[in-house]
Scaffold this motif. Structure first.
Motif, short mmCIF file in Angstrom:
data_model
loop_
_atom_site.label_atom_id
_atom_site.label_comp_id
_atom_site.label_asym_id
_atom_site.label_seq_id
_atom_site.Cartn_x
_atom_site.Cartn_y
_atom_site.Cartn_z
N TYR A 1 61.16 28.46 30.57
CA TYR A 1 60.52 29.14 29.44
C TYR A 1 59.06 29.44 29.75
CZ TYR A 1 58.31 29.75 24.88
OH TYR A 1 57.56 30.22 23.83
N HIS A 2 58.34 28.46 30.28
CA HIS A 2 56.92 28.64 30.50
C HIS A 2 56.62 29.55 31.68
CE1 HIS A 2 56.77 25.24 27.69
NE2 HIS A 2 55.61 25.76 27.35
N GLU A 3 57.50 29.61 32.64
CA GLU A 3 57.31 30.58 33.73
C GLU A 3 57.36 32.01 33.21
OE1 GLU A 3 60.30 29.42 36.54
OE2 GLU A 3 58.93 28.11 37.66
N SER A 4 58.12 32.21 32.13
CA SER A 4 58.19 33.55 31.53
C SER A 4 56.89 33.92 30.84
CB SER A 4 59.35 33.63 30.53
OG SER A 4 59.07 32.90 29.34
N GLN A 5 56.06 32.92 30.51
CA GLN A 5 54.78 33.18 29.86
C GLN A 5 53.67 33.54 30.83
OE1 GLN A 5 53.84 29.55 27.77
NE2 GLN A 5 54.77 30.26 25.87
N LYS A 6 53.82 33.16 32.08
CA LYS A 6 52.72 33.28 33.03
C LYS A 6 52.44 34.74 33.36
CE LYS A 6 50.96 31.55 37.43
NZ LYS A 6 51.22 30.73 38.62
N PRO A 7 51.20 35.16 33.21
CA PRO A 7 50.87 36.55 33.52
C PRO A 7 50.77 36.76 35.03
CG PRO A 7 48.89 35.36 32.91
CD PRO A 7 50.04 34.40 32.72
N GLY A 8 50.75 38.00 35.44
CA GLY A 8 50.51 38.31 36.85
C GLY A 8 49.08 37.95 37.22
N GLU A 9 48.78 38.00 38.49
CA GLU A 9 47.44 37.61 38.94
C GLU A 9 46.37 38.53 38.38
OE1 GLU A 9 44.90 37.08 43.09
OE2 GLU A 9 47.09 37.05 43.15
N MET A 10 46.73 39.80 38.18
CA MET A 10 45.70 40.75 37.75
C MET A 10 46.34 41.95 37.06
SD MET A 10 42.68 42.37 40.09
CE MET A 10 41.59 43.67 39.49
N THR A 11 45.63 42.47 36.07
CA THR A 11 46.04 43.72 35.44
C THR A 11 44.88 44.71 35.57
OG1 THR A 11 45.17 43.17 33.23
CG2 THR A 11 47.43 42.46 33.75
N LEU A 12 45.21 45.98 35.62
CA LEU A 12 44.17 47.01 35.71
C LEU A 12 44.73 48.29 35.10
CD1 LEU A 12 41.31 46.84 36.93
CD2 LEU A 12 42.19 48.04 38.93
N GLN A 13 43.95 48.90 34.22
CA GLN A 13 44.39 50.16 33.63
C GLN A 13 43.24 51.17 33.64
OE1 GLN A 13 44.97 50.24 29.32
NE2 GLN A 13 44.17 48.15 29.18
N GLU A 14 43.61 52.42 33.74
CA GLU A 14 42.63 53.50 33.78
C GLU A 14 42.37 53.95 32.34
OE1 GLU A 14 41.78 57.37 36.62
OE2 GLU A 14 43.84 56.91 36.06
N VAL A 15 41.21 53.57 31.78
CA VAL A 15 40.91 53.92 30.39
C VAL A 15 40.40 55.36 30.26
CG1 VAL A 15 40.51 51.56 29.63
CG2 VAL A 15 38.61 52.87 30.59
N ARG A 16 39.72 55.80 31.27
CA ARG A 16 39.30 57.21 31.40
C ARG A 16 39.48 57.57 32.87
NH1 ARG A 16 38.16 60.22 26.59
NH2 ARG A 16 37.61 58.65 25.03
N LYS A 17 39.59 58.81 33.15
CA LYS A 17 39.81 59.22 34.55
C LYS A 17 38.69 58.67 35.43
CE LYS A 17 40.97 63.18 37.48
NZ LYS A 17 42.17 62.48 37.99
N GLY A 18 39.07 57.85 36.39
CA GLY A 18 38.10 57.28 37.32
C GLY A 18 37.45 55.99 36.85
N SER A 19 37.85 55.50 35.67
CA SER A 19 37.26 54.26 35.13
C SER A 19 38.37 53.26 34.82
CB SER A 19 36.44 54.54 33.87
OG SER A 19 35.34 55.38 34.17
N PHE A 20 38.28 52.08 35.44
CA PHE A 20 39.35 51.09 35.35
C PHE A 20 38.83 49.77 34.78
CE2 PHE A 20 40.15 54.03 38.77
CZ PHE A 20 41.50 54.33 38.70
N VAL A 21 39.62 49.17 33.90
CA VAL A 21 39.30 47.84 33.38
C VAL A 21 40.57 46.99 33.36
CG1 VAL A 21 37.32 48.55 31.99
CG2 VAL A 21 39.61 48.60 30.99
N GLY A 22 40.39 45.70 33.47
CA GLY A 22 41.53 44.79 33.45
C GLY A 22 41.10 43.35 33.43
N GLU A 23 42.04 42.47 33.79
CA GLU A 23 41.76 41.05 33.81
C GLU A 23 42.31 40.42 35.07
OE1 GLU A 23 43.89 42.04 31.05
OE2 GLU A 23 42.18 42.65 29.84
N ARG A 24 41.63 39.40 35.54
CA ARG A 24 42.13 38.56 36.62
C ARG A 24 42.36 37.17 36.06
NH1 ARG A 24 39.08 35.85 41.52
NH2 ARG A 24 40.87 35.19 42.77
N PHE A 25 43.56 36.64 36.22
CA PHE A 25 43.94 35.37 35.63
C PHE A 25 43.84 34.24 36.65
CE2 PHE A 25 46.00 38.67 33.20
CZ PHE A 25 45.81 38.27 31.89
#
Length: 441
Positions: free
Chosen positions: A100-124
């Motif tokens: 169950y808890h393995e299903s909760q674990k996020p990936g190491e990092m997320t990144l999304q393009e909020v505007r063309k050429g601009s990226f934001v995300g998180e590193r866990f």
């Protein structure tokens, strides 16, 4: 033995009386805070020496310095003493909890393009260390160790230790040690209560300082975590057990009574209510309770009858489903069980609960031990804003941002405008035409 179960007619209660029903044992910690301060200070100043003194005073156990940490020999003895059926159930529970808890674990990092050429995300990332508290005063709880420690291990915490009060003979419960070894924990320390919280907050000669402590405990422990919250992350509020069982008229009140006793038997400081709109269910529950108590040992009967016959338990009779769930949401119980032939119809009425167990085949016993969802849940109304213990309690994330050369002009334009409005010159200059002088493009 006769027990007069408390019955509360919800609509007949004054606002003051209704408010009293929402009270928990640890709602007012002022006396406990005053009492734990000198304990905390002694452990801070004298480390292991103070721990041994408080273990003798509060637990009635005399330990030497070399007995504070569980030895390899003690792990071996625990394995030899445990029966195979219990070992198998520990492994079964551990497997489900991990899955169950393995299903909760996020990936190491997320990144999304909020505007063309601009990226934001998180590193866990995992937090560096945690102490998992396993209570002992009212029983032995290998299940609590599994619930506390497995999500920490899944998160990747490098230093995960266990602290637990010793038994009368100075030993740690055998099943708890078997559970620790099953999931890969070797560092188990014999200390409990407020002194244990202080030990992991400040560190002692034997016990390492930790960044966080998790696990349920007495008001003494809750008070110590509150007092030391600026030194160690106290985790989610996890005090004495509490539950609400809601039952509609499609189920037998005897079944509701059976499940009502689950959390009530934890101790006299627990809270447990059966909430129903059915007088029939109420009467069936009242009739069945003596029979259920007759099948329990004297200690658990004493604990649960104290709860159900007191001010923090019993049967709440509501006139409507709406008023029943208004009370339930105001209470925000740690455990909420819905007994009905059609339990899903009530789910949208529930806003505040640590966990919701739906239907006649989902008693909180299953959630406490083997289903896999975490049984370390927010208490004392904290479920209004706090979630069950999970992998993210042992992780943190940092924001990550990257802006390309093509994405920069649009971002800079609007950032400069807002910086000027707020009067921050350096902010504005950093994204103004001045920047172009330093960019070798």
């Amino acid at each position: 033995m006769e027990h007069e179960v408390s019955v509360w007619e919800l609509d007949a209660l004054s606002s003051e009386a209704r408010q009293l029903l929402l009270k928990r044992t640890e709602s007012d910690l002022s006396d406990y805070l005053n009492n734990v301060r000198p304990i905390v200070e002694q452990v801070k100043q004298h480390g292991d020496k103070a721990l041994l003194e408080f273990t003798s005073k509060f637990d009635g156990v005399s330990l030497s310095l070399d007995q504070l940490k569980v030895t390899e020999e003690e792990f071996v003895a625990a394995e030899q003493s445990i029966d195979e059926a219990t070992r198998e159930s520990i492994c079964f529970a551990a497997s489900n909890i991990r899955r169950y808890h393995e299903s909760q674990k996020p990936g190491e990092m997320t990144l999304q393009e909020v505007r063309k050429g601009s990226f934001v995300g998180e590193r866990f990332l995992p937090i560096p260390s945690v102490a998992c508290y396993v209570p002992r005063g009212k029983g032995s709880f290998p299940s609590v160790l599994l619930m506390n420690a497995i999500p920490a291990l899944v998160a990747g915490v490098k230093q995960t230790i266990v602290i637990t009060p010793p038994g009368p003979d100075g030993s740690v419960d055998a099943a708890t040690l078997v559970a620790a070894k099953e999931i890969g924990i070797k560092d188990v320390y014999k200390c409990g209560g407020a002194q244990a919280v202080a030990a992991v907050a400040y560190g002692t000669e034997t016990i390492p300082q930790c960044k966080k402590i998790v696990g349920p405990g007495s008001p003494w422990m809750v008070a110590a975590k509150t007092l030391l919250s600026n030194i160690i992350d106290p985790g989610i509020p996890a005090g004495p057990s509490e539950s609400i069982v809601f039952a509609d008229d499609s189920v037998d009140g005897g079944l509701a009574a059976l499940d009502l006793l689950i959390e009530a038997e934890h101790g006299p400081d627990s809270s447990a209510f059966l909430v129903t709109t059915s007088r029939k269910v109420m009467e069936e529950a009242l009739a069945a309770l003596p029979e259920h108590w007759g099948r329990m040992e004297e200690l658990r009967t004493s604990y649960s009858s104290t709860v159900l016959c007191g001010a923090m338990g019993g049967i709440v009779l509501a006139s409507t489903t709406r008023s029943a769930f208004q009370f339930i949401n105001d209470y925000a119980p740690e455990h909420l069980q819905i007994l009905s032939k059609a339990p899903w119809q009530f789910l949208n009425l529930i806003e505040n609960a640590g966990e919701v167990l739906l239907g006649e085949h989902s008693p909180s016993t299953l959630g406490n031990y083997v289903l896999g969802c975490n049984a370390v849940l927010p208490t004392s109304g904290a479920a209004k804003t706090v979630s069950p213990l999970g992998v993210m309690d042992f992780m943190k994330f940092m924001s990550v941002a990257y802006v390309t050369e093509s994405g920069y002009p649009e971002m800079a334009k609007h950032a400069e405008q807002l910086a000027n409005y707020e009067g921050f010159d350096a902010h504005s200059n950093a994204v103004s035409a001045i920047r172009k002088q330093y960019l070798k493009t």
